[in-house]
Design a protein around this motif. Sequence first.
Motif, mmCIF file in Angstrom:
data_model
loop_
_atom_site.group_PDB
_atom_site.id
_atom_site.type_symbol
_atom_site.label_atom_id
_atom_site.label_comp_id
_atom_site.label_asym_id
_atom_site.label_seq_id
_atom_site.Cartn_x
_atom_site.Cartn_y
_atom_site.Cartn_z
ATOM 1 N N ALA A 186 0.828 -1.209 0.000
ATOM 2 C CA ALA A 186 0.000 0.000 0.000
ATOM 3 C C ALA A 186 0.863 1.259 0.000
ATOM 4 C CB ALA A 186 -0.930 -0.014 1.212
ATOM 5 N N GLU A 233 2.327 1.724 -3.520
ATOM 6 C CA GLU A 233 1.315 2.223 -4.465
ATOM 7 C C GLU A 233 0.907 3.648 -4.152
ATOM 8 O OE1 GLU A 233 -1.669 -0.780 -4.094
ATOM 9 O OE2 GLU A 233 -0.736 -2.086 -5.610
ATOM 10 N N ASP A 234 1.124 4.071 -2.903
ATOM 11 C CA ASP A 234 0.787 5.429 -2.487
ATOM 12 C C ASP A 234 1.920 6.413 -2.768
ATOM 13 O OD1 ASP A 234 -0.072 7.220 0.493
ATOM 14 O OD2 ASP A 234 -1.221 7.098 -1.364
ATOM 15 N N ARG A 271 5.095 6.322 -1.578
ATOM 16 C CA ARG A 271 5.952 6.592 -0.420
ATOM 17 C C ARG A 271 7.282 5.838 -0.468
ATOM 18 N NH1 ARG A 271 3.811 9.237 3.977
ATOM 19 N NH2 ARG A 271 1.608 9.773 3.848
ATOM 20 N N ARG A 320 5.906 2.903 -7.915
ATOM 21 C CA ARG A 320 4.572 2.551 -7.427
ATOM 22 C C ARG A 320 4.193 1.117 -7.777
ATOM 23 N NH1 ARG A 320 1.352 7.184 -6.030
ATOM 24 N NH2 ARG A 320 2.499 9.119 -6.405
ATOM 25 N N GLY A 358 -8.594 7.876 4.031
ATOM 26 C CA GLY A 358 -7.208 8.052 3.611
ATOM 27 C C GLY A 358 -6.759 9.435 4.007
ATOM 28 N N SER A 359 -5.607 9.817 3.528
ATOM 29 C CA SER A 359 -5.072 11.130 3.846
ATOM 30 C C SER A 359 -6.023 12.222 3.367
ATOM 31 C CB SER A 359 -3.708 11.309 3.173
ATOM 32 O OG SER A 359 -3.203 12.595 3.401
ATOM 33 N N THR A 363 1.443 13.172 -10.014
ATOM 34 C CA THR A 363 0.106 12.888 -9.492
ATOM 35 C C THR A 363 -0.824 12.380 -10.590
ATOM 36 O OG1 THR A 363 -0.756 15.134 -9.851
ATOM 37 C CG2 THR A 363 0.408 14.715 -7.781
ATOM 38 N N THR A 419 -5.681 2.884 -12.744
ATOM 39 C CA THR A 419 -6.061 4.177 -12.178
ATOM 40 C C THR A 419 -6.344 5.182 -13.292
ATOM 41 O OG1 THR A 419 -4.688 3.785 -10.225
ATOM 42 C CG2 THR A 419 -5.303 6.063 -10.684
#
Length: 330
Positions: A34, A37-38, A40, A49, A103-104, A202, A247
Amino acid sequence: MEDVTAGPDDAGQRLDRFLAAALDGTVSRSRLKALIEDGRVTVNDTVVREPRRSMRKGDVARIDLPPPADPEPQAEAIALSVVYEDDTLIVIDKPAGMVVHPGSGNPTGTLVNALIHHCGDTLSGIGGVKRPGIVHRLDKDTSGVMVVAKTDAAHKHLSGQFADHGRTGAMERTYQALVWGAPDRNAGTIATHLGRSGSDRTKQAVVSESQPDARHAVTRFSVETRFGPPAKPVASLVACTLETGRTHQIRVHMAHIGHPLIGDDVYGAGFRSKARAVPETARAAVEALGRQALHARTLAFIHPSTGDLMRFEVAMPADMARVAEELRRI
């Protein structure tokens, strides 16, 4: 931040497995997946990712571990439009503007919060604490039909069907999109590779197959209605069926062939002048939409318990319907 360097024995190992071993099991592989994929995790200072990315000797992976947060989403009395429900699963018509899971920036007010209130302890936890029962998702600003599992067995069965994308089974996902202009053909297939945009991390973009995070993406489309002069339609209503589930796939693919979604400020920003060129009532409807004109109309799958074919279709929401109606007047 933690930096980990791959040694000779790590060459060829998946990134998520490499990190799990390097961190001595203190972070689970599902959590690492996760985080990757986020966005980070970087490898050699480049965001990666794709958990399956193969490591090479000397690669330096850096992981940004966020501070721990309350993992338990709370039940909230948020109204749901339930299309179908039994002891195994629930099918809902998600409104535009609702985030699927916390989520964030979106700790509350999500579909998960509403489902916990509606379903209580029956929700499956196999999707993760923050995503109980969730086997697929829709973007915040995309409306339409979704299925949620209530049991672990149903979650596993449905997840398998979504992973197959209908290639060998009955899974079907069809969306309605209002796009600027109209494809020359009444029907066609868009097959590309999608990955992170080199100019804006993004965003997704059509990329070379050789890009590390490139993933094959296939969308079938058919034109249902053309709006405006037959020789040069102003816009069109297009049905899009997914053969993969990447996505922003439909948004990127339609923009790629020159017909971005109406209201899509991310992938169709260059077409804002189109809205100014239509009659005032149509322009007002587009401005009031305030989102990409995308709706998940149809979802079909095999019921995990009964083996029956389940097929659900939900009508286009009022905001998109109003745009379509005004475009028909052109």
